[in-house]
Every structure is written in C-alpha cells, then in structure tokens.
Design an enzyme around this catalytic site. Structure first.
Site, mmCIF file in Angstrom:
data_model
loop_
_atom_site.group_PDB
_atom_site.id
_atom_site.type_symbol
_atom_site.label_atom_id
_atom_site.label_comp_id
_atom_site.label_asym_id
_atom_site.label_seq_id
_atom_site.Cartn_x
_atom_site.Cartn_y
_atom_site.Cartn_z
ATOM 1 C CE LYS A 99 -4.470 0.780 0.248
ATOM 2 N NZ LYS A 99 -5.421 -0.198 -0.304
HETATM 3 N N1 GLU Z 1 -6.992 0.006 -3.806
HETATM 4 C C1 GLU Z 1 -7.705 -1.185 -4.140
HETATM 5 C C2 GLU Z 1 -7.779 -2.115 -2.935
HETATM 6 O O1 GLU Z 1 -7.644 -1.689 -1.805
HETATM 7 C C3 GLU Z 1 -7.161 -1.860 -5.383
HETATM 8 C C4 GLU Z 1 -5.756 -2.346 -5.286
HETATM 9 C C5 GLU Z 1 -5.178 -2.840 -6.599
HETATM 10 O O2 GLU Z 1 -5.875 -2.872 -7.585
HETATM 11 O O3 GLU Z 1 -3.996 -3.180 -6.563
HETATM 12 O O4 GLU Z 1 -8.051 -3.275 -3.055
#
Ligand code: GLU
Length: 411
Positions: A99
């Site tokens: 993240k």
């Molecule tokens: N931000 C989204 C999540 O929390 C998508 C993450 C992604 O596609 O890598 O799942």
C-alpha cells in the site's frame, strides 16, 4: 506500533499458523518513507509525507493502491498493506500485498499541483515499483487520471513503457475494460453470492450506503438495477434518505451539480446512516466508520464492508454478538484488485480482453473465494472475516513451506 495487525491473531489460531510464520507476518517486510516536494502555484515549496509499504512478497510481486488523504500515516499504510496481503492470497492471485499513501488533502490542490504530486510520488518510489516487484493502483482519492500521470512518469523515467508496473490506468494508456467499476461490481457479486449461500435476506432488500465515491456509486447502480431499495446514501456533505428508495443516477447528477448529496432527499437522524432501518449497511467511505458505538446502534443484519478496514477491531465482536453478518473488506472490495490482476496479465501478454471476458473472470474468481470462505466459516463456526483471513494465511504458509524459510527467517 501495534504488536500485530488487526484481526490477525484469531485467524492465525484458526489456520494453526506456526510461531515462525506468525512472527514474520506480524510486521511488514519493508516500508519506505519520504517527503514529496512540490512547488505550489503561489511559488511556495511544500513537502508532503509519503509512504510505500511492501508488506509481503512471499506469493509474488506486491500489489496495492496509493491513497491521497490528510489522515494517512505510516502505520495506516502498513495495516492496509497487510490487508492487501490477505486479500490477494484469499483470491489466490499471484501477488503479495502493498500500500502507498501521501498525507495530503487533494481537494486543496489545483489540478496542476495534483499532477506534480502524483509524478513526485513515482519519482521517489521508482526503485521499488515494477511489474515483477511492486505494482501500485488507485485507492482513496486517486483515480484513472492520477494513475495516468504516474504511469507516464514511470515511462519517462525509464525510457521503456513499463505498462504492467501500475494498474487502474485509463484504457488509452493500457488499462483494462471493466477496471473502473470493478470494485462496485465485485461488491454486488459477493453480496449476491453470500445472500444465496447463507440465506441472508430476501431479494429486493433495503440498503444504505455510506460513501458515494467510485465504489459506492457503482454498487448503488447495480443494486438499483437488481431491484434492491436504496433507502439511504451519504457522502461527506451529508445524508439523503427515502424509505421508498432513491435513484442512484439522480443522486449522481445531483451531487455533480451541487457538490454533494446534502439536500437531495430527507436527512437521517443525526445525519448518520448507521441507525437507518435497513437490511444491508454498506460502509464505502473511509476506514474506522463502524466503531463500537455504531456497532451497538446499527439496525442492519448484514454489513458489506466495501471500504477497507471500515469496522474496527473493537466493533467486530459486538457485531458478531448481535448476530450481524459482516462481509469483510477482503472479499467485499476484492473486485478492484481482481481486475487489476487481469490488467497486469493483459499488459504482460499484449492482449486486450473484452468487457464480457473481464466480467466473467472477475465474477468467477469472487464466487470461488466466497464459496470457500462461507464453507470454512461454517466448518469452524467462525466469522466470515476470521475464515477469510485463515484461508489466506494457509495459502501464504503453503508458499513458505515450498520455498523454505531461509531467506525470510535468516536461518
Ligand atoms: N486500492 C484497491 C484495494 O484496496 C485496489 C488495489 C489494486 O488494484 O492493486 O483493493
């Protein structure tokens, strides 16, 4: 820093995870922190704290979005990266979890400043980003246009396209059909799948959605089309309630014209959707909204956790005690990363799939994950969250077993 990540310990128990692996997974593998410097339109140079956490790369390149929000902290980014580690393993995607975040109020930046910030993020973290290393994507307050700047900056820095190094791109830049509505579509598919399997409520039930951003809006549209009654919607401006049902397209148009949902219909008591009379409550804004107090007060029988970490660790047992079924974030919002995976596959193989092919693959993957989670929860008498986490931890443990522990445990 907390001793371990939220919801980890009970799931580690259920998965019978050995002490070594518990120790490995309690903490992230790597968190990089920096300050992004941008020249504001008024000539001032301003810095914004920024992070990228690669929590675990055991199952593959790390994967997860980048959020822009004033409340972002290193600790939050690490918790969310752990959550991505669980989510990708639960879905059996060949990814680990990551993240990123920047502590900034994007609403206070001009378009030009926002672009500078997006590009600065990529310049600062370029050495950790890559199709085989760490693959970012959109998250809170970052969307296709922000990702487009990031993808373009990566390309400019490297001199090669690096298309598969970031997902959630607009179609014109190598994105996938079906990515922008994937989270909302996925949440709907998960709700339907578990409704049938667990006999949760009758079709056409009443739903309230807290948060009318990308995921909340697309989910609202699908629910409305399927005959559910949207009795409440809210965004940061306020609530809009109507026991006879709201039209999400009209709500979207109203929000566009008025800057928010406040005034679109009646207001909820205390302007808080949590106590609205409905069968399904959907937290789709920021984490932590369902705290212990709301957990005691809410009237829904099902919580569909579209926002990551929407229910706190203290709220979860209260909900379980009250017989509320929580469909956890790692399932409820997994549609986003599931289609990110398909985008990554398409970019690496030079293919362009049709929308139908993407939707079919997405729904199949989510159905499989829902089925396994429901089964595990039933067998163990556990909540869906604990069962989902345990399944993910078992997958990660299996990978540890086949790769040996030398690299990670320094044996
Ligand atoms: N931000 C989204 C999540 O929390 C998508 C993450 C992604 O596609 O890598 O799942």
């Amino acid at each position: 820093m907390p001793e371990s990540q939220p919801f980890f310990e009970p799931a580690a128990e259920l998965a019978a995870l050995c002490p070594d692996l518990r120790e490995v997974l309690r903490k992230p593998a790597r968190t990089t922190a920096t300050h992004l410097l941008i020249r504001r339109d008024d000539g001032r140079l301003e810095s914004f704290p920024a992070w990228r956490c690669q929590y675990s790369d055991v199952r593959g390149p790390t994967k997860g979005g980048i959020r822009f929000h004033p409340s972002v902290s290193g600790e939050e980014v690490e918790t969310l990266a752990f959550l991505m580690t669980v989510k990708t393993a639960l879905l059996d995607l060949p990814f680990g979890g990551a993240k990123g975040g920047v502590a900034v109020d994007p609403g206070a930046l001009s378009g030009r400043e926002l672009e500078k910030l997006a590009r600065a993020y990529v310049r600062s973290f370029q050495h950790v980003i890559g199709a085989e290393r760490d693959v970012p994507a959109p998250d809170v307050n970052t969307n296709g246009p922000v990702v487009a700047w990031m993808a373009d900056e990566l390309k400019a820095l490297d001199g090669s396209a690096r298309t598969a190094a970031i997902t959630g791109k607009p179609l014109a830049l190598g994105g996938s059909e079906g990515r922008s509505d994937a989270t909302g579509r996925g949440a709907f598919a998960v709700l339907e799948c578990l409704r049938e399997r667990l006999d949760l409520f009758e079709p056409g039930a009443r739903v309230a959605i807290h948060g009318f951003g990308n995921a909340g809006r697309h989910l609202a549209q699908r629910l409305h089309q399927a005959g559910y009654r949207l009795v409440g919607l809210s965004d940061s401006s306020g609530t809009a309630v109507d026991p006879d049902g709201l039209d999400p397209d009209e709500a979207g148009a109203y929000k566009r014209d008025n800057g928010g949902l406040a005034g679109f219909a009646g207001r909820a008591e205390d302007d808080d959707l949590a106590t609205l009379d409905c069968e399904v409550l959907v937290p789709a804004a920021l984490g932590g909204w369902i705290d212990e107090t709301r957990a005691r007060r809410l009237r829904a029988r099902v919580v569909l956790e579209v926002a990551n970490a929407a229910a706190t660790e203290a709220a979860d047992p209260v909900l379980a005690e009250r017989g509320v079924t929580v469909i956890p974030d790692v399932l409820a919002n997994a549609g986003g990363v599931a289609v990110s995976h398909l985008e990554w596959v398409q970019n690496r193989t030079g293919q362009q799939w049709s929308r139908e092919a993407v939707v079919e693959a997405l729904e199949e993957r989510l159905r499989a994950a829902c089925g396994r989670t429901a089964e595990r929860a039933e067998e163990a008498g556990a909540t869906l969250r604990t069962a989902a986490y345990a399944l993910a931890l078992e997958r990660i443990a299996e990978t540890f077993e086949v790769m040996g522990r030398q690299r990670v445990c320094n044996e």
